[in-house]
Write a protein that holds these residues in place. Structure first.
Motif, PDB file in Angstrom:
ATOM      1  N   ASP A 176       0.796  -1.232   0.000  1.00 32.75           N
ATOM      2  CA  ASP A 176       0.000   0.000   0.000  1.00 32.75           C
ATOM      3  C   ASP A 176       0.826   1.278   0.000  1.00 32.75           C
ATOM      4  N   ASP A 177       2.070   1.244  -0.434  1.00 35.62           N
ATOM      5  CA  ASP A 177       2.896   2.438  -0.296  1.00 35.62           C
ATOM      6  C   ASP A 177       3.689   2.776  -1.557  1.00 35.62           C
ATOM      7  N   LEU A 178       4.196   4.001  -1.577  1.00 37.54           N
ATOM      8  CA  LEU A 178       5.191   4.437  -2.548  1.00 37.54           C
ATOM      9  C   LEU A 178       6.384   4.937  -1.741  1.00 37.54           C
ATOM     10  N   MET A 179       7.587   4.584  -2.181  1.00 36.94           N
ATOM     11  CA  MET A 179       8.791   4.994  -1.468  1.00 36.94           C
ATOM     12  C   MET A 179       9.817   5.457  -2.483  1.00 36.94           C
ATOM     13  N   ILE A 180      10.619   6.477  -2.088  1.00 36.22           N
ATOM     14  CA  ILE A 180      11.657   7.003  -2.970  1.00 36.22           C
ATOM     15  C   ILE A 180      12.804   7.529  -2.103  1.00 36.22           C
ATOM     16  N   GLU A 181      14.011   7.433  -2.622  1.00 40.47           N
ATOM     17  CA  GLU A 181      15.207   7.877  -1.907  1.00 40.47           C
ATOM     18  C   GLU A 181      15.481   9.355  -2.182  1.00 40.47           C
ATOM     19  N   ILE A 182      15.836  10.087  -1.121  1.00 36.93           N
ATOM     20  CA  ILE A 182      16.256  11.488  -1.240  1.00 36.93           C
ATOM     21  C   ILE A 182      17.752  11.479  -1.522  1.00 36.93           C
ATOM     22  N   MET A 183      18.162  12.111  -2.613  1.00 40.92           N
ATOM     23  CA  MET A 183      19.555  12.015  -3.084  1.00 40.92           C
ATOM     24  C   MET A 183      20.490  13.099  -2.554  1.00 40.92           C
ATOM     25  N   ALA A 184      20.013  14.094  -1.869  1.00 45.85           N
ATOM     26  CA  ALA A 184      20.874  15.176  -1.370  1.00 45.85           C
ATOM     27  C   ALA A 184      20.437  15.538   0.041  1.00 45.85           C
ATOM     28  N   PRO A 185      21.389  15.997   0.860  1.00 47.76           N
ATOM     29  CA  PRO A 185      20.995  16.463   2.199  1.00 47.76           C
ATOM     30  C   PRO A 185      20.012  17.628   2.081  1.00 47.76           C
ATOM     31  N   LEU A 186      19.063  17.678   2.985  1.00 47.75           N
ATOM     32  CA  LEU A 186      18.066  18.734   2.962  1.00 47.75           C
ATOM     33  C   LEU A 186      18.505  19.897   3.843  1.00 47.75           C
ATOM     34  N   ALA A 187      18.335  21.091   3.343  1.00 47.40           N
ATOM     35  CA  ALA A 187      18.590  22.290   4.137  1.00 47.40           C
ATOM     36  C   ALA A 187      17.441  22.476   5.116  1.00 47.40           C
ATOM     37  N   ASN A 188      17.688  23.166   6.195  1.00 53.25           N
ATOM     38  CA  ASN A 188      16.599  23.496   7.111  1.00 53.25           C
ATOM     39  C   ASN A 188      15.573  24.353   6.382  1.00 53.25           C
ATOM     40  N   GLY A 189      14.306  24.089   6.647  1.00 52.76           N
ATOM     41  CA  GLY A 189      13.243  24.862   6.020  1.00 52.76           C
ATOM     42  C   GLY A 189      12.005  24.031   5.800  1.00 52.76           C
TER      43      GLY A 189
END
Length: 129
Positions: free
Chosen positions: A86-99
């Motif tokens: 029942d899901d969709l998943m994906i990898e985040i490829m870069a560090p996220l900035a605060n915000g």
């Protein structure tokens, strides 16, 4: 003697009846999404590495998309797939900035030919090491 309603009067009555019809507000419109990781409205104090959205039925990966928008624009993602029924998943490829971030999603779920779309918002507030 029979009186006939002029065509203009019939059109006016039809317009008035149409104006009485109600439509569901945007907030009550059906959506197959159940919840997300990161959770909607959450503040992440650890860097998320994946996005995972849960639906009430198996999403069709080929007819689905996830986009992540943040303070620096679109974040690169890779590998949209399912991990469960029942899901969709994906990898985040870069560090996220605060915000603040928005996950924009579209999907078609099993047994329902309609395409659904929505947005899940969260924030990142990671303290520097």
């Amino acid at each position: 003697m029979r009186r006939r309603f002029p065509l203009a009067m019939i059109a006016l009555l039809a317009a008035a009846c149409g104006a009485c019809a109600t439509t569901a507000p945007q907030s009550t419109r059906y959506s197959p999404i159940l919840h997300a990781e990161p959770a909607a409205g959450s503040i992440q104090t650890r860097m998320p590495r994946t996005l995972r959205l849960y639906y009430n039925a198996l999403p069709d990966v080929a007819r689905s998309s996830l986009t992540l928008l943040g303070p620096e624009g679109e974040v690169p993602l890779r590998g949209l797939h399912t991990m469960a029924a029942d899901d969709l998943m994906i990898e985040i490829m870069a560090p996220l900035a605060n915000g603040d971030y928005a996950i924009l999603w579209t999907t078609v779920v099993a047994g329902d030919p309609a395409e659904y779309a929505g947005e899940v918002n969260f924030s990142v507030a990671v303290e520097p090491d």
